[in-house]
Design a protein around this motif. Structure first.
Motif, PDB file in Angstrom:
ATOM      1  N   PHE A 194      35.140  39.418  42.854  1.00  0.00           N
ATOM      2  CA  PHE A 194      36.492  40.309  41.990  1.00  0.00           C
ATOM      3  C   PHE A 194      37.099  38.736  41.291  1.00  0.00           C
ATOM      4  O   PHE A 194      37.885  38.447  40.700  1.00  0.00           O
ATOM      5  CB  PHE A 194      37.685  40.162  43.361  1.00  0.00           C
ATOM      6  CG  PHE A 194      38.663  40.773  43.337  1.00  0.00           C
ATOM      7  CD1 PHE A 194      39.536  41.732  42.468  1.00  0.00           C
ATOM      8  CD2 PHE A 194      39.895  39.555  43.343  1.00  0.00           C
ATOM      9  CE1 PHE A 194      40.027  41.938  42.134  1.00  0.00           C
ATOM     10  CE2 PHE A 194      41.692  39.946  43.232  1.00  0.00           C
ATOM     11  CZ  PHE A 194      41.220  41.485  42.307  1.00  0.00           C
ATOM     12  N   MET A 243      42.466  52.191  50.543  1.00  0.00           N
ATOM     13  CA  MET A 243      41.814  50.758  50.473  1.00  0.00           C
ATOM     14  C   MET A 243      40.810  50.783  50.659  1.00  0.00           C
ATOM     15  O   MET A 243      40.216  51.272  52.561  1.00  0.00           O
ATOM     16  CB  MET A 243      42.409  49.831  51.093  1.00  0.00           C
ATOM     17  CG  MET A 243      43.862  49.185  50.285  1.00  0.00           C
ATOM     18  SD  MET A 243      43.447  48.351  48.580  1.00  0.00           S
ATOM     19  CE  MET A 243      43.646  46.958  49.277  1.00  0.00           C
ATOM     20  N   CYS A 268      43.387  47.305  44.436  1.00  0.00           N
ATOM     21  CA  CYS A 268      44.310  46.914  43.628  1.00  0.00           C
ATOM     22  C   CYS A 268      44.875  46.927  42.572  1.00  0.00           C
ATOM     23  O   CYS A 268      45.488  47.353  41.847  1.00  0.00           O
ATOM     24  CB  CYS A 268      45.168  45.921  44.321  1.00  0.00           C
ATOM     25  SG  CYS A 268      45.955  45.374  46.750  1.00  0.00           S
TER      26      CYS A 268
HETATM   27  S1  SF4 Z   1      47.428  42.652  47.534  1.00  0.00           S
HETATM   28 FE1  SF4 Z   1      45.478  43.644  46.605  1.00  0.00          FE
HETATM   29  S2  SF4 Z   1      44.961  42.293  45.719  1.00  0.00           S
HETATM   30 FE2  SF4 Z   1      46.445  41.335  45.810  1.00  0.00          FE
HETATM   31  S3  SF4 Z   1      45.727  39.793  47.891  1.00  0.00           S
HETATM   32 FE3  SF4 Z   1      46.674  42.175  48.597  1.00  0.00          FE
HETATM   33  S4  SF4 Z   1      44.293  43.450  48.738  1.00  0.00           S
HETATM   34 FE4  SF4 Z   1      43.740  41.245  47.315  1.00  0.00          FE
END
Ligand code: SF4
Ligand code: SF4
Length: 380
Positions: free
Chosen positions: A62, A273, A366
């Protein structure tokens, strides 16, 4: 009204085999109650990190995906939303639940002392919205106190409601009570079709959800009044991304009004998720790698600036602070510049503003497609 439900069930006959893997997850019990290895957040992170994603962009890293689009570090913006996850107790046990909630989770729920610490912290921020979630947040003893305190501070309040909880006898007055305070109700409903919803949340859930929505409509919610906003949240049944949010909203509005006379203000879609019970289902059904490949390969750089971790902080039932509710469920606490893990008792808004957001492979959930957050798609 029962007659209307039966009629509409015929009208919305499904064309997929709900016992197939592709049809999606089924209701279950909590990972904790089954004492499964995946009840450990460390095990969940390990499962994701050890997955072979060599066929994906940046081999499923990521940080590398962020860096490739100019985000060397993911830093927060101003706190706009103060999210409080008051606990894991819930009257349901949906298979896709990222919280591992259920009726057995009676121990992990916010006490009055921690609520008061949240309120003191809230006073140190300029957050305009308090987003109350769970579990079923209504079930904690001090739910109404928390809302009244937030309202008296001039905050917009969101109650993330699973709908069926509103039918419990002790909550008969709750729709009116929430309406009097202009609390926005954000309700999870997997689908406007009965079979999809019951398959994921349990037999009878859909009918109860329709009853609860009618009660909310009866007190004025979902009729275009900005003070009585009723939002529905949909997630996919299986290992795929949701459809276009705007198009789905049109479809849902037409279907619920035609079949039940129910109205609502907006629909938001969220990506499932790959954590907790949805992760369990992905593993069991053999869909984990293919779903993660979809998420990674659908990485959308345009979603990054709008990620909810940038304008939200998330507080857990025991007062720990996280960058978002998903990190909270993986026990990935926010990390301040001095490497300390903050607690709501010692809330320091300046220190938190300098933190780097903690990320991992789950974050691809996300940034995939139109993006996903507690507010729905990021790029509609
Ligand atoms: S909102 Fe989504 S991208 Fe941001 S830290 Fe949480 S899981 Fe990761
Ligand atoms: S209603 Fe929500 S919190 Fe409760 S089990 Fe289902 S997904 Fe989890």
């Amino acid at each position: 009204m029962a007659e209307a439900i039966e009629k509409s069930e015929v009208l919305i006959e499904e064309d997929i085999d709900l016992s197939s893997k592709e049809a999606g997850s089924k209701p279950t019990t909590s990972l904790k109650s089954r004492r499964l290895p995946l009840a450990s957040t460390r095990k969940q992170i390990e499962t994701l990190e050890l997955l072979d994603l060599s066929k994906t962009q940046h081999v499923g890293n990521f940080a590398a995906s962020l860096s490739a689009c100019g985000w060397e570090k993911l830093m927060p913006a101003k706190i706009e939303i103060f999210q409080i996850n008051v606990g894991k107790l819930c009257n349901m046990t949906c298979r896709h639940c990222h919280v591992d909630s259920g009726p057995d989770r009676v121990e992990e729920n916010m006490d009055l002392e921690t609520i008061d610490a949240c309120l003191r912290a809230l006073d140190k921020t300029e957050a305009h919205t308090v987003d109350i979630t769970g579990g079923a947040p209504e079930l904690i003893p001090h739910f109404r106190y928390l809302i009244d305190q937030c309202i008296s501070r001039g905050k917009q309040v969101i109650d993330r409601c699973n709908l069926t909880v509103l039918l419990l006898p002790r909550f008969r007055d709750l729709p009116e009570w929430l309406a009097e305070r202009s609390v926005e109700i954000v309700c999870s409903l997997p689908h406007y079709r009965k079979r999809n919803t019951d398959a994921q949340r349990g037999e009878g859930t859909y009918e109860k959800s329709m009853q609860a929505l009618r009660r909310l409509n009866d007190v004025g919610y979902g009729k275009g009044d900005p003070d009585l906003r009723l939002t529905l949240v949909s997630n996919s049944a299986g290992a795929y991304l949701p459809g276009n949010q705007t198009a789905m909203e049109r479809e849902w509005k037409a279907a619920l009004e035609k079949n039940y006379g129910i109205t609502f203000d907006r629909l938001i879609t969220i990506n499932n998720m790959p954590i907790s019970r949805f992760l369990e289902w992905l593993e069991e059904s053999g869909n984990l790698r293919s779903y993660m490949e979809i998420l990674v390969n659908s990485f959308n750089p345009a979603t990054v600036s709008g990620l909810m971790c940038r304008n939200t902080i998330s507080v857990s039932w025991d007062g720990r602070i996280f960058d978002c509710d998903f990190n909270q469920m993986l026990d990935l606490e926010s990390k301040q510049p001095d490497a300390s893990r903050p607690h709501i008792r010692d809330f320091n808004v300046e220190m938190l503003a300098q933190r780097q957001i903690v990320t991992g492979r789950h974050c691809f959930g996300c940034t995939a497609g139109a993006g996903s957050s507690c507010g729905g798609a990021i790029n509609t």
